[in-house]
Write a protein that holds these residues in place. Structure first.
Motif, PDB file in Angstrom:
ATOM      1  N   MET A  77       0.886  -1.087  -0.015  1.00  0.00           N
ATOM      2  CA  MET A  77      -0.173  -0.032   0.081  1.00  0.00           C
ATOM      3  C   MET A  77       1.072   1.267   0.000  1.00  0.00           C
ATOM      4  O   MET A  77       1.906   1.161   0.389  1.00  0.00           O
ATOM      5  CB  MET A  77      -1.008  -0.058   1.170  1.00  0.00           C
ATOM      6  N   LEU A  78       0.253   2.385  -0.421  1.00  0.00           N
ATOM      7  CA  LEU A  78       1.046   3.605  -0.370  1.00  0.00           C
ATOM      8  C   LEU A  78       1.243   4.132   0.984  1.00  0.00           C
ATOM      9  O   LEU A  78       0.064   4.200   1.759  1.00  0.00           O
ATOM     10  CB  LEU A  78       0.250   4.476  -1.256  1.00  0.00           C
ATOM     11  N   ALA A  79       2.147   4.666   1.342  1.00  0.00           N
ATOM     12  CA  ALA A  79       2.412   5.426   2.588  1.00  0.00           C
ATOM     13  C   ALA A  79       3.175   6.523   2.397  1.00  0.00           C
ATOM     14  O   ALA A  79       3.767   6.898   1.330  1.00  0.00           O
ATOM     15  CB  ALA A  79       3.348   4.350   3.666  1.00  0.00           C
ATOM     16  N   PRO A  80       3.359   7.511   3.565  1.00  0.00           N
ATOM     17  CA  PRO A  80       3.760   8.714   3.086  1.00  0.00           C
ATOM     18  C   PRO A  80       5.359   8.934   2.645  1.00  0.00           C
ATOM     19  O   PRO A  80       5.730   9.468   1.622  1.00  0.00           O
ATOM     20  CB  PRO A  80       3.779   9.575   4.630  1.00  0.00           C
ATOM     21  N   SER A  81       6.130   8.104   3.218  1.00  0.00           N
ATOM     22  CA  SER A  81       7.561   7.694   2.729  1.00  0.00           C
ATOM     23  C   SER A  81       8.020   7.208   1.288  1.00  0.00           C
ATOM     24  O   SER A  81       8.617   7.552   0.684  1.00  0.00           O
ATOM     25  CB  SER A  81       8.387   7.408   3.829  1.00  0.00           C
ATOM     26  N   GLU A  82       7.117   6.016   1.415  1.00  0.00           N
ATOM     27  CA  GLU A  82       7.489   4.870   0.299  1.00  0.00           C
ATOM     28  C   GLU A  82       6.238   4.029   0.372  1.00  0.00           C
ATOM     29  O   GLU A  82       5.680   4.045   1.251  1.00  0.00           O
ATOM     30  CB  GLU A  82       8.811   4.336   0.551  1.00  0.00           C
ATOM     31  N   VAL A  83       6.509   2.784  -0.522  1.00  0.00           N
ATOM     32  CA  VAL A  83       5.657   1.840  -0.671  1.00  0.00           C
ATOM     33  C   VAL A  83       5.522   0.832   0.593  1.00  0.00           C
ATOM     34  O   VAL A  83       6.850   0.465   0.852  1.00  0.00           O
ATOM     35  CB  VAL A  83       5.724   1.123  -1.825  1.00  0.00           C
ATOM     36  N   LEU A  84       4.523   0.644   1.314  1.00  0.00           N
ATOM     37  CA  LEU A  84       4.569  -0.030   2.547  1.00  0.00           C
ATOM     38  C   LEU A  84       4.422  -1.495   2.139  1.00  0.00           C
ATOM     39  O   LEU A  84       3.068  -1.654   1.515  1.00  0.00           O
ATOM     40  CB  LEU A  84       3.611   0.418   3.662  1.00  0.00           C
ATOM     41  N   THR A  85       5.119  -2.627   2.670  1.00  0.00           N
ATOM     42  CA  THR A  85       5.248  -3.769   2.449  1.00  0.00           C
ATOM     43  C   THR A  85       4.681  -4.816   3.595  1.00  0.00           C
ATOM     44  O   THR A  85       5.547  -4.507   4.481  1.00  0.00           O
ATOM     45  CB  THR A  85       6.281  -4.553   1.493  1.00  0.00           C
ATOM     46  N   VAL A  86       3.513  -5.260   3.792  1.00  0.00           N
ATOM     47  CA  VAL A  86       3.385  -6.287   4.823  1.00  0.00           C
ATOM     48  C   VAL A  86       3.525  -7.653   4.468  1.00  0.00           C
ATOM     49  O   VAL A  86       2.960  -8.192   3.487  1.00  0.00           O
ATOM     50  CB  VAL A  86       1.643  -5.886   5.445  1.00  0.00           C
ATOM     51  N   VAL A  87       4.412  -8.195   5.280  1.00  0.00           N
ATOM     52  CA  VAL A  87       4.787  -9.599   4.815  1.00  0.00           C
ATOM     53  C   VAL A  87       4.080 -10.689   5.859  1.00  0.00           C
ATOM     54  O   VAL A  87       4.557 -10.425   6.954  1.00  0.00           O
ATOM     55  CB  VAL A  87       6.212 -10.027   4.648  1.00  0.00           C
ATOM     56  N   GLY A  88       3.579 -11.697   5.247  1.00  0.00           N
ATOM     57  CA  GLY A  88       2.995 -12.915   6.181  1.00  0.00           C
ATOM     58  C   GLY A  88       4.020 -13.843   6.607  1.00  0.00           C
ATOM     59  O   GLY A  88       5.095 -13.842   5.815  1.00  0.00           O
TER      60      GLY A  88
END
Length: 171
Positions: A77-88
């Motif tokens: 998802m987009l976040a203020p600084s950079e693309v945010l990646t959530v890893v399972g």
């Protein structure tokens, strides 16, 4: 703080439905101190013993404008600084799937046991000749009128018949 809800869930536990206790708005945060994303998400609260604490549906993913990849267990998802990646975590994911499978199997077996017991009770009452006996659901057993007649529905298929009271006309 629960508000009333009017939703019914199907498929969380295979073969069963669940009505929520209510709904609640909760802030959901992904990321860390330097790069994060927070949205206020509406959750339906259910009383289920299950392997999940929360399920994010399409509307929640749309709020975050998130993209998921199930095979890689990743959400971006987009976040203020950079693309945010959530890893399972594959190990936890597998444990969760197994726990959900065991729960579904136990609930399914309990439901099947109840149906078998009901069928046995109905069969025993019919075998004993207790046709007027009530079944476990509360309805009385079917008793046709004393005089009936068979009506052929289609002359090309004489085995397809309907049985009606002898006092009724064929039309």
């Amino acid at each position: 703080m629960l508000e009333p809800g009017h939703t019914t869930f199907h498929g969380i536990v295979p073969g069963l439905s669940c009505s929520p206790m209510g709904k609640i708005q909760v802030d959901v945060l992904f990321g860390g101190r330097d790069n994060f994303r927070v949205e206020n998400i509406l959750f339906e609260v259910v009383d289920l013993d299950g392997p999940y604490h929360a399920l994010l549906g399409r509307s929640a993913l749309a709020e975050f404008i998130a993209s998921t990849h199930v095979a890689y267990l990743k959400m971006k998802m987009l976040a203020p600084s950079e693309v945010l990646t959530v890893v399972g975590n594959y190990k936890i994911s597998l444990e969760t799937v197994l726990a959900g499978s065991c729960l579904a199997e136990s609930l399914f077996i309990a439901d099947e046991k109840r149906r078998i017991q009901m069928a046995v009770a109905l069969a025993q009452s019919a075998q004993l000749g207790l046709t007027g006996m009530s079944n476990p659901l509360g309805a009385t057993a079917f008793k046709p009128p004393k005089e009936t007649k068979d009506i052929v529905l289609d002359p090309e298929y004489p085995e397809c018949i309907v049985r009606i009271s002898a006092g009724l006309s064929e039309k």
